[in-house]
Design a protein around this motif. Structure first.
Motif, PDB file in Angstrom:
ATOM      1  N   ASP B  56      74.713  28.782  71.818  1.00 21.62           N
ATOM      2  CA  ASP B  56      74.859  29.952  70.959  1.00 21.62           C
ATOM      3  C   ASP B  56      74.942  29.485  69.514  1.00 21.62           C
ATOM      4  O   ASP B  56      75.900  28.805  69.147  1.00 21.62           O
ATOM      5  CB  ASP B  56      76.119  30.731  71.338  1.00 21.62           C
ATOM      6  N   ASP B  57      73.942  29.809  68.730  1.00 28.45           N
ATOM      7  CA  ASP B  57      73.956  29.441  67.311  1.00 28.45           C
ATOM      8  C   ASP B  57      74.007  30.682  66.429  1.00 28.45           C
ATOM      9  O   ASP B  57      73.645  30.628  65.254  1.00 28.45           O
ATOM     10  CB  ASP B  57      72.751  28.582  66.952  1.00 28.45           C
ATOM     11  N   SER B  58      74.454  31.786  66.992  1.00 26.19           N
ATOM     12  CA  SER B  58      74.464  33.042  66.234  1.00 26.19           C
ATOM     13  C   SER B  58      75.437  33.006  65.063  1.00 26.19           C
ATOM     14  O   SER B  58      75.338  33.813  64.147  1.00 26.19           O
ATOM     15  CB  SER B  58      74.812  34.214  67.156  1.00 26.19           C
ATOM     16  N   GLY B  59      76.363  32.055  65.070  1.00 32.57           N
ATOM     17  CA  GLY B  59      77.312  31.935  63.972  1.00 32.57           C
ATOM     18  C   GLY B  59      76.814  31.109  62.808  1.00 32.57           C
ATOM     19  O   GLY B  59      77.459  31.066  61.761  1.00 32.57           O
ATOM     20  N   MET B  60      75.682  30.481  62.976  1.00 36.55           N
ATOM     21  CA  MET B  60      75.120  29.691  61.871  1.00 36.55           C
ATOM     22  C   MET B  60      74.706  30.659  60.770  1.00 36.55           C
ATOM     23  O   MET B  60      73.867  31.545  61.004  1.00 36.55           O
ATOM     24  CB  MET B  60      73.914  28.879  62.356  1.00 36.55           C
ATOM     25  N   PRO B  61      75.269  30.509  59.587  1.00 35.92           N
ATOM     26  CA  PRO B  61      75.103  31.539  58.560  1.00 35.92           C
ATOM     27  C   PRO B  61      73.673  31.743  58.076  1.00 35.92           C
ATOM     28  O   PRO B  61      73.274  32.860  57.810  1.00 35.92           O
ATOM     29  CB  PRO B  61      76.029  31.072  57.426  1.00 35.92           C
ATOM     30  N   GLU B  62      72.929  30.693  57.934  1.00 35.82           N
ATOM     31  CA  GLU B  62      71.578  30.836  57.384  1.00 35.82           C
ATOM     32  C   GLU B  62      70.701  29.711  57.896  1.00 35.82           C
ATOM     33  O   GLU B  62      71.181  28.768  58.520  1.00 35.82           O
ATOM     34  CB  GLU B  62      71.628  30.766  55.847  1.00 35.82           C
ATOM     35  N   ASP B  63      69.411  29.828  57.581  1.00 40.37           N
ATOM     36  CA  ASP B  63      68.481  28.758  57.980  1.00 40.37           C
ATOM     37  C   ASP B  63      68.781  27.442  57.279  1.00 40.37           C
ATOM     38  O   ASP B  63      68.262  26.399  57.685  1.00 40.37           O
ATOM     39  CB  ASP B  63      67.034  29.163  57.658  1.00 40.37           C
ATOM     40  N   ARG B  64      69.617  27.488  56.277  1.00 41.83           N
ATOM     41  CA  ARG B  64      69.974  26.236  55.595  1.00 41.83           C
ATOM     42  C   ARG B  64      70.840  25.351  56.477  1.00 41.83           C
ATOM     43  O   ARG B  64      70.990  24.159  56.221  1.00 41.83           O
ATOM     44  CB  ARG B  64      70.739  26.548  54.295  1.00 41.83           C
ATOM     45  N   PHE B  65      71.422  25.940  57.501  1.00 44.33           N
ATOM     46  CA  PHE B  65      72.300  25.207  58.420  1.00 44.33           C
ATOM     47  C   PHE B  65      71.523  24.841  59.678  1.00 44.33           C
ATOM     48  O   PHE B  65      70.813  25.670  60.252  1.00 44.33           O
ATOM     49  CB  PHE B  65      73.504  26.064  58.815  1.00 44.33           C
ATOM     50  N   SER B  66      71.695  23.602  60.114  1.00 47.52           N
ATOM     51  CA  SER B  66      71.102  23.184  61.384  1.00 47.52           C
ATOM     52  C   SER B  66      72.042  22.197  62.055  1.00 47.52           C
ATOM     53  O   SER B  66      72.783  21.477  61.386  1.00 47.52           O
ATOM     54  CB  SER B  66      69.728  22.554  61.178  1.00 47.52           C
ATOM     55  N   ALA B  67      72.034  22.180  63.376  1.00 50.63           N
ATOM     56  CA  ALA B  67      72.888  21.264  64.132  1.00 50.63           C
ATOM     57  C   ALA B  67      72.082  20.640  65.257  1.00 50.63           C
ATOM     58  O   ALA B  67      71.211  21.283  65.835  1.00 50.63           O
ATOM     59  CB  ALA B  67      74.110  21.981  64.693  1.00 50.63           C
ATOM     60  N   LYS B  68      72.400  19.393  65.528  1.00 50.03           N
ATOM     61  CA  LYS B  68      71.724  18.669  66.605  1.00 50.03           C
ATOM     62  C   LYS B  68      72.740  17.914  67.438  1.00 50.03           C
ATOM     63  O   LYS B  68      73.809  17.548  66.957  1.00 50.03           O
ATOM     64  CB  LYS B  68      70.695  17.679  66.023  1.00 50.03           C
ATOM     65  N   MET B  69      72.371  17.680  68.665  1.00 41.95           N
ATOM     66  CA  MET B  69      73.181  16.827  69.532  1.00 41.95           C
ATOM     67  C   MET B  69      72.211  15.969  70.343  1.00 41.95           C
ATOM     68  O   MET B  69      71.825  16.334  71.454  1.00 41.95           O
ATOM     69  CB  MET B  69      74.084  17.655  70.442  1.00 41.95           C
TER      70      MET B  69
END
Lengths: 112, 114
Positions: B56-69
Motif C-alpha cells: 500500500d503506497d497510498s500514503g506517499m504524498p506525491e510522485d516525488r516520493f519513491s520507496a524500494k525494498m
C-alpha cells in the motif's frame, strides 16, 4: 487519514499519581496497540489488546477496550518521572490489512 | 538484536536536491513500514512492504516520493526533488507478518529542507 485520536493532548501530573489517556477510533478493528515515544527516539510498543478482549494488564499499565464505543484507555499507575513521554494508540483497519494507523498522541509530563 | 537501523540520523539539504533515507529492518521480519512524523499531521503511514513487495503506497504524498525494498534486509525512501514542506522525521519500522505483531521502530531520520 487518522484512525485513532488520543485525549487529552497533554497531561501533567506528579510522581506517584495515576495517568489516564484515552483513544477513540473510527472503524472496526482486529486489535489496538499502545506505543510510547521518548523525545528524539522511535516509538516503542507497550501493549496490545485484541478486539475480543476488554481489559489487559502489563506491570503498571492497564488497558481497556470498548468496541461498542470504539474507544480505549491506557492507565499508568504510580507514575514516575521516567514515564514522561508521548503515548500513541494505533489500530489496524480490518478492511484494509495489517498497516497500523496512529493517533496524534498524548504528551505526558511527570514531575518529581 | 540491533533493532531497526536508520541512516542518516539527520539530513539537511537544499530545496531541489535528492534525498535518500535508508533502513535496515530486524532480521527475520517480513513487513517494513515507512512513516513520517510532523507536529501538524502526527505520524502518517507512507508505504509498507510485505516480503519485499509494496502493498500500500497510498500514503506517499506525491510522485516525488519513491520507496524500494530490493531485499529483506534493506529499504530506501527517496525524495526527488525535495521541498521545504518535506521537512519531518521519517521513521522506518519492521514487524513479523502478522496483523497482531508489534512494530519495531528505528530512531528516525530528521530531514530539514531549506
Amino acid at each position: 487519514s487518522q484512525q485513532g485520536e488520543e485525549d487529552p493532548q497533554a497531561l501533567s501530573i506528579q510522581e506517584g499519581e495515576n495517568a489516564t489517556m484515552n483513544c477513540s477510533y473510527k472503524t472496526s478493528i482486529n486489535n489496538l496497540q499502545w506505543y510510547r515515544q521518548n523525545s528524539g527516539r522511535g516509538l516503542v510498543h507497550l501493549i496490545l489488546i485484541r478486539s475480543n478482549e476488554r481489559e489487559k494488564h502489563s506491570g503498571r499499565l492497564r488497558v481497556t477496550l470498548d468496541t461498542s464505543k470504539k474507544s480505549s484507555s491506557l492507565l499508568i499507575t504510580a507514575s514516575r518521572a521516567a514515564d514522561t513521554a508521548s503515548y500513541f494508540c494505533a489500530t489496524d483497519d480490518n478492511q484494509a490489512g495489517t498497516a497500523l494507523i496512529f493517533g496524534k498522541g498524548t504528551t505526558l509530563s511527570v514531575s518529581s | 538484536d540491533a533493532g531497526v537501523i536508520q541512516s542518516p540520523r539527520h539530513e539537511v539539504t537544499e530545496m531541489g536536491q535528492e534525498v535518500t533515507l535508508r533502513c535496515k529492518p530486524i532480521s527475520g521480519h517480513n513487513s517494513l513500514f515507512w512513516y513520517r512524523q510532523t507536529m501538524m499531521r502526527g505520524l502518517e503511514l507512507l508505504i509498507y512492504f510485505n516480503n519485499n513487495v509494496p502493498i500500500d503506497d497510498s500514503g506517499m504524498p506525491e510522485d516525488r516520493f519513491s520507496a524500494k525494498m530490493p531485499n529483506a534486509s534493506f529499504s530506501t525512501l527517496k525524495i526527488q526533488p525535495s521541498e521545504p514542506r518535506d521537512s519531518a522525521v521519517y521513521f522506518c519500522a519492521s514487524s513479523l507478518l502478522s496483523g497482531a505483531a508489534p512494530l519495531h521502530f528505528g530512531n528516525g531520520t530528521r530531514l530539514t529542507v531549506t
